[in-house]
Design a protein around this motif. Structure first.
Motif, PDB file in Angstrom:
ATOM      1  N   LEU A 108      58.059  66.582  36.471  1.00  0.00           N
ATOM      2  CA  LEU A 108      57.176  66.455  35.516  1.00  0.00           C
ATOM      3  C   LEU A 108      57.744  67.128  34.273  1.00  0.00           C
ATOM      4  O   LEU A 108      57.307  67.251  33.211  1.00  0.00           O
ATOM      5  CB  LEU A 108      55.933  67.317  35.734  1.00  0.00           C
ATOM      6  CG  LEU A 108      55.098  66.981  36.872  1.00  0.00           C
ATOM      7  CD1 LEU A 108      53.859  67.778  37.244  1.00  0.00           C
ATOM      8  CD2 LEU A 108      54.615  65.416  36.832  1.00  0.00           C
ATOM      9  N   ASP A 149      45.684  55.627  37.508  1.00  0.00           N
ATOM     10  CA  ASP A 149      46.527  56.639  36.492  1.00  0.00           C
ATOM     11  C   ASP A 149      46.340  58.144  36.601  1.00  0.00           C
ATOM     12  O   ASP A 149      46.316  58.918  35.639  1.00  0.00           O
ATOM     13  CB  ASP A 149      46.095  56.275  35.105  1.00  0.00           C
ATOM     14  CG  ASP A 149      44.526  56.704  34.802  1.00  0.00           C
ATOM     15  OD1 ASP A 149      43.853  56.819  35.909  1.00  0.00           O
ATOM     16  OD2 ASP A 149      43.990  56.545  33.714  1.00  0.00           O
ATOM     17  N   ARG A 152      49.205  60.435  35.983  1.00  0.00           N
ATOM     18  CA  ARG A 152      49.533  60.707  34.405  1.00  0.00           C
ATOM     19  C   ARG A 152      48.563  61.739  33.897  1.00  0.00           C
ATOM     20  O   ARG A 152      48.781  62.636  33.193  1.00  0.00           O
ATOM     21  CB  ARG A 152      49.488  59.245  33.561  1.00  0.00           C
ATOM     22  CG  ARG A 152      49.743  59.753  31.921  1.00  0.00           C
ATOM     23  CD  ARG A 152      50.049  58.189  31.344  1.00  0.00           C
ATOM     24  NE  ARG A 152      50.407  57.135  32.287  1.00  0.00           N
ATOM     25  CZ  ARG A 152      49.894  55.942  32.036  1.00  0.00           C
ATOM     26  NH1 ARG A 152      48.746  55.652  31.475  1.00  0.00           N
ATOM     27  NH2 ARG A 152      50.231  55.002  32.815  1.00  0.00           N
ATOM     28  N   CYS A 153      47.105  61.545  34.448  1.00  0.00           N
ATOM     29  CA  CYS A 153      46.115  62.365  34.002  1.00  0.00           C
ATOM     30  C   CYS A 153      46.380  63.976  34.389  1.00  0.00           C
ATOM     31  O   CYS A 153      46.430  64.901  34.085  1.00  0.00           O
ATOM     32  CB  CYS A 153      44.629  62.156  34.574  1.00  0.00           C
ATOM     33  SG  CYS A 153      44.290  60.265  33.362  1.00  0.00           S
ATOM     34  N   GLN A 155      49.368  65.152  35.400  1.00  0.00           N
ATOM     35  CA  GLN A 155      50.465  65.648  34.846  1.00  0.00           C
ATOM     36  C   GLN A 155      49.904  66.279  33.270  1.00  0.00           C
ATOM     37  O   GLN A 155      50.432  67.464  33.256  1.00  0.00           O
ATOM     38  CB  GLN A 155      51.519  64.613  34.362  1.00  0.00           C
ATOM     39  CG  GLN A 155      52.661  65.208  33.675  1.00  0.00           C
ATOM     40  CD  GLN A 155      53.861  64.237  33.367  1.00  0.00           C
ATOM     41  OE1 GLN A 155      53.708  63.008  33.973  1.00  0.00           O
ATOM     42  NE2 GLN A 155      54.635  64.426  32.433  1.00  0.00           N
TER      43      GLN A 155
END
Length: 161
Positions: A108, A149, A152-153, A155
């Motif tokens: 990340l 997703d 991504r969320c 992260q």
């Protein structure tokens, strides 16, 4: 390796427990269903190389992190950094329920957190604790939902923490 603490009645073995991440997904949620209930007596201590974010949804107990003995009561959040020897246990008769998210911080772009000195357990009534608990809850719910997703969320939520 063994570890002795005045809060533990006997020395406990220290075990390395690496996290095995799915391909291209830097998060592992445990458990994935209902929150896991901690034992009243720790059987061993462990460490891993990943950032571990814990969210306590009910109960109380004590967290052992390195040489620290930290009482906790829900709601609270734990932040355990890679390499820290730790374990948590419930108070007698009051099962503490937790979710834990192991995170590949390097994937990340968050680094290794060298020299970490912050308190590893933050109660909701401490400064910033309510916000951290809300972010941890959102993180767990995002990962439990399994949306395409979600990584991504998740992260973004970890970076906000």
């Amino acid at each position: 390796m063994q570890f002795q603490s005045i809060a533990l009645s006997q020395p406990l073995e220290v075990v390395f427990e690496p996290t095995h991440f799915p391909p291209d997904f830097p998060f592992v949620l445990w458990p994935t269903g209902r929150p896991g209930e901690l034992r009243e007596k720790a059987a061993y201590l462990h460490y891993h190389n990943e950032l571990e974010i814990g969210w306590c949804v009910s109960g109380s107990g004590v967290f052992f992190v390195e040489e620290k003995v930290i009482p906790f009561r829900a709601p609270c959040v734990s932040l355990i950094y890679g390499g820290q020897i730790h374990i948590a246990q419930s108070s007698p008769g009051e099962g503490a329920q937790w979710y834990f998210v192991n995170t590949d911080a390097r994937a990340l772009g968050l680094g290794d957190f060298p020299g970490h000195t912050a308190a590893p357990v933050i109660a909701a009534d401490e400064p910033g604790g309510q916000e951290l608990a809300a972010l941890a809850e959102l993180l767990v719910e995002e990962l439990r939902g399994g949306a395409p997703d979600a990584g991504r969320c998740a992260q973004g939520l970890v970076q906000a923490m």
